[in-house]
Write a protein that holds these residues in place. Sequence first.
Motif, PDB file in Angstrom:
ATOM      1  N   PHE A 110       0.828  -1.208   0.000  1.00  0.00           N
ATOM      2  CA  PHE A 110       0.000   0.000   0.000  1.00  0.00           C
ATOM      3  C   PHE A 110       0.864   1.261   0.000  1.00  0.00           C
ATOM      4  O   PHE A 110       0.635   2.186  -0.792  1.00  0.00           O
ATOM      5  CB  PHE A 110      -0.918  -0.030   1.218  1.00  0.00           C
ATOM      6  CG  PHE A 110      -1.610   1.266   1.506  1.00  0.00           C
ATOM      7  CD1 PHE A 110      -2.671   1.684   0.724  1.00  0.00           C
ATOM      8  CD2 PHE A 110      -1.200   2.061   2.562  1.00  0.00           C
ATOM      9  CE1 PHE A 110      -3.312   2.883   0.995  1.00  0.00           C
ATOM     10  CE2 PHE A 110      -1.835   3.257   2.840  1.00  0.00           C
ATOM     11  CZ  PHE A 110      -2.898   3.671   2.052  1.00  0.00           C
ATOM     12  N   THR A 114       1.249   3.496  -3.410  1.00  0.00           N
ATOM     13  CA  THR A 114       0.645   4.823  -3.363  1.00  0.00           C
ATOM     14  C   THR A 114       1.678   5.920  -3.586  1.00  0.00           C
ATOM     15  O   THR A 114       1.457   6.849  -4.376  1.00  0.00           O
ATOM     16  CB  THR A 114      -0.067   5.033  -2.017  1.00  0.00           C
ATOM     17  OG1 THR A 114      -1.052   4.009  -1.836  1.00  0.00           O
ATOM     18  CG2 THR A 114      -0.738   6.392  -1.963  1.00  0.00           C
ATOM     19  N   ALA A 118       1.895   8.153  -6.949  1.00  0.00           N
ATOM     20  CA  ALA A 118       1.716   9.602  -6.829  1.00  0.00           C
ATOM     21  C   ALA A 118       2.897  10.356  -7.441  1.00  0.00           C
ATOM     22  O   ALA A 118       2.709  11.349  -8.153  1.00  0.00           O
ATOM     23  CB  ALA A 118       1.545   9.980  -5.362  1.00  0.00           C
ATOM     24  N   THR A 169       1.808  -3.933  -4.723  1.00  0.00           N
ATOM     25  CA  THR A 169       2.287  -2.685  -5.319  1.00  0.00           C
ATOM     26  C   THR A 169       1.783  -2.517  -6.742  1.00  0.00           C
ATOM     27  O   THR A 169       1.392  -1.418  -7.158  1.00  0.00           O
ATOM     28  CB  THR A 169       3.824  -2.654  -5.293  1.00  0.00           C
ATOM     29  OG1 THR A 169       4.282  -2.790  -3.935  1.00  0.00           O
ATOM     30  CG2 THR A 169       4.356  -1.362  -5.863  1.00  0.00           C
ATOM     31  N   THR A 172      -1.793  -1.208  -6.780  1.00  0.00           N
ATOM     32  CA  THR A 172      -2.034   0.145  -6.280  1.00  0.00           C
ATOM     33  C   THR A 172      -1.283   1.215  -7.061  1.00  0.00           C
ATOM     34  O   THR A 172      -1.734   2.366  -7.100  1.00  0.00           O
ATOM     35  CB  THR A 172      -1.627   0.234  -4.801  1.00  0.00           C
ATOM     36  OG1 THR A 172      -0.252  -0.180  -4.655  1.00  0.00           O
ATOM     37  CG2 THR A 172      -2.495  -0.672  -3.945  1.00  0.00           C
ATOM     38  N   SER A 176      -2.951   4.818  -8.484  1.00  0.00           N
ATOM     39  CA  SER A 176      -2.460   6.062  -7.898  1.00  0.00           C
ATOM     40  C   SER A 176      -1.898   6.990  -8.969  1.00  0.00           C
ATOM     41  O   SER A 176      -2.103   8.212  -8.922  1.00  0.00           O
ATOM     42  CB  SER A 176      -1.385   5.759  -6.856  1.00  0.00           C
ATOM     43  OG  SER A 176      -1.894   4.956  -5.816  1.00  0.00           O
ATOM     44  N   THR A 180      -3.497  10.654  -9.729  1.00  0.00           N
ATOM     45  CA  THR A 180      -2.669  11.846  -9.543  1.00  0.00           C
ATOM     46  C   THR A 180      -2.522  12.625 -10.839  1.00  0.00           C
ATOM     47  O   THR A 180      -2.530  13.867 -10.836  1.00  0.00           O
ATOM     48  CB  THR A 180      -1.292  11.436  -9.017  1.00  0.00           C
ATOM     49  OG1 THR A 180      -1.434  10.625  -7.856  1.00  0.00           O
ATOM     50  CG2 THR A 180      -0.468  12.668  -8.658  1.00  0.00           C
ATOM     51  N   ILE A 218      -4.869  12.519  -4.265  1.00  0.00           N
ATOM     52  CA  ILE A 218      -4.106  11.405  -3.684  1.00  0.00           C
ATOM     53  C   ILE A 218      -4.817  10.867  -2.442  1.00  0.00           C
ATOM     54  O   ILE A 218      -4.892   9.653  -2.222  1.00  0.00           O
ATOM     55  CB  ILE A 218      -2.677  11.860  -3.357  1.00  0.00           C
ATOM     56  CG1 ILE A 218      -1.960  12.309  -4.636  1.00  0.00           C
ATOM     57  CG2 ILE A 218      -1.890  10.743  -2.674  1.00  0.00           C
ATOM     58  CD1 ILE A 218      -0.605  12.935  -4.387  1.00  0.00           C
ATOM     59  N   ILE A 221      -7.772   8.408  -2.968  1.00  0.00           N
ATOM     60  CA  ILE A 221      -7.501   7.061  -3.459  1.00  0.00           C
ATOM     61  C   ILE A 221      -6.991   6.153  -2.348  1.00  0.00           C
ATOM     62  O   ILE A 221      -6.786   4.942  -2.571  1.00  0.00           O
ATOM     63  CB  ILE A 221      -6.480   7.118  -4.625  1.00  0.00           C
ATOM     64  CG1 ILE A 221      -6.621   5.899  -5.537  1.00  0.00           C
ATOM     65  CG2 ILE A 221      -5.058   7.217  -4.091  1.00  0.00           C
ATOM     66  CD1 ILE A 221      -7.906   5.840  -6.275  1.00  0.00           C
ATOM     67  N   LEU A 222      -6.795   6.667  -1.125  1.00  0.00           N
ATOM     68  CA  LEU A 222      -6.187   5.866  -0.068  1.00  0.00           C
ATOM     69  C   LEU A 222      -7.060   4.667   0.298  1.00  0.00           C
ATOM     70  O   LEU A 222      -6.575   3.541   0.428  1.00  0.00           O
ATOM     71  CB  LEU A 222      -5.933   6.738   1.166  1.00  0.00           C
ATOM     72  CG  LEU A 222      -4.872   7.835   1.021  1.00  0.00           C
ATOM     73  CD1 LEU A 222      -4.736   8.618   2.321  1.00  0.00           C
ATOM     74  CD2 LEU A 222      -3.527   7.250   0.608  1.00  0.00           C
ATOM     75  N   ASN A 225      -6.968   2.018  -2.343  1.00  0.00           N
ATOM     76  CA  ASN A 225      -5.679   1.327  -2.423  1.00  0.00           C
ATOM     77  C   ASN A 225      -5.488   0.313  -1.304  1.00  0.00           C
ATOM     78  O   ASN A 225      -4.837  -0.725  -1.514  1.00  0.00           O
ATOM     79  CB  ASN A 225      -4.540   2.344  -2.394  1.00  0.00           C
ATOM     80  CG  ASN A 225      -4.249   2.917  -3.774  1.00  0.00           C
ATOM     81  OD1 ASN A 225      -4.825   2.484  -4.770  1.00  0.00           O
ATOM     82  ND2 ASN A 225      -3.369   3.886  -3.846  1.00  0.00           N
ATOM     83  N   GLU A 283      -7.093   9.811   6.537  1.00  0.00           N
ATOM     84  CA  GLU A 283      -7.666  10.700   5.521  1.00  0.00           C
ATOM     85  C   GLU A 283      -8.347  11.905   6.159  1.00  0.00           C
ATOM     86  O   GLU A 283      -8.204  13.035   5.683  1.00  0.00           O
ATOM     87  CB  GLU A 283      -8.652   9.918   4.662  1.00  0.00           C
ATOM     88  CG  GLU A 283      -9.335  10.736   3.587  1.00  0.00           C
ATOM     89  CD  GLU A 283     -10.317   9.915   2.779  1.00  0.00           C
ATOM     90  OE1 GLU A 283     -11.087  10.511   1.995  1.00  0.00           O
ATOM     91  OE2 GLU A 283     -10.330   8.688   2.942  1.00  0.00           O
TER      92      GLU A 283
END
Length: 292
Positions: A110, A114, A118, A169, A172, A176, A180, A218, A221-222, A225, A283
């Motif tokens: 994650f 991310t 980004a 990875t 995600t 991301s 972005t 960003i 999207i947490l 992800n 968040e």
Amino acid sequence: MSLAYVSDPPRQVATPAAAPTATPIPEARARMRRRLPVARVWPAVIVGLVQLALLIGFVALWEYAAAVRLIDPFFWSRPSAIWSTMITFFTEGNALVDIGYTFRSTIMGFVIGTLAGALLGLSMWWSRNYAMILQPYIICLESIPKLALAPLIVLVFGMGLGSKVAIATALTLVVSALTTYSGVQSVDKDQERLFYSLGASRWQVFTKLVAPTCVPWIISILRVNIGLALTGSIVGEFVASQHGLGRTILYAGSTYEIALVWVAVLVLSALSIIMYASVSWLESILKRNMAY
């Protein structure tokens, strides 16, 4: 001879008729207010009690259906068997090892996916040609079912933690990057020209305008992800692994230990809820700091 001026006769002013009495405005408003439906929100305690009652009722119905053979307990198991298996799993099994293994691979995938995604999306602002060259490849990677590449990733990175982190990875990073880049495209061109007209450098425009504009994208999207990273870790454990909740589910399914399957699924659900709540809390903190 004298002239006499005859004055006009006095005019009679007609009194207006009494107007009909209108309904007072407050009463009309009160009547309209009574006609509108009122949404009553239950207190949190009542909502929690209803949710608990639904859960208890579902478990009791499941146990009863398995007892009277409405459902086959061999394929569906029963809550009492699941509870006893869970106690055994935590007291005699490798529950903490498996949970920690899945948790580490999920968090690492994650964070890496991310951050890397980004940075990749932000880098497309620096050159339009670079973005035009890179964008088709990112879209192609997004369209490829990355879970189908899991066996290849396991062969490359081995059966250890690295392959699970790589799959998480991969799931995600692309999401991301695309999110972005959408934030980069939403940057106000007039503000960008204003920065340049005031003598700002490209680095200052990037740090003072582009990056802050993309931060909400960003953050949004947490929560997506964290679910994708957990999915990647579980799939990697399905393919080949020595530890993890995914390996436990695969082992229990191959040996027809349905109760153990449900135990692993319940533990995995609890883990996903905890991680989702943690990311939602992070968040909210980031959004609150941005507001100030």
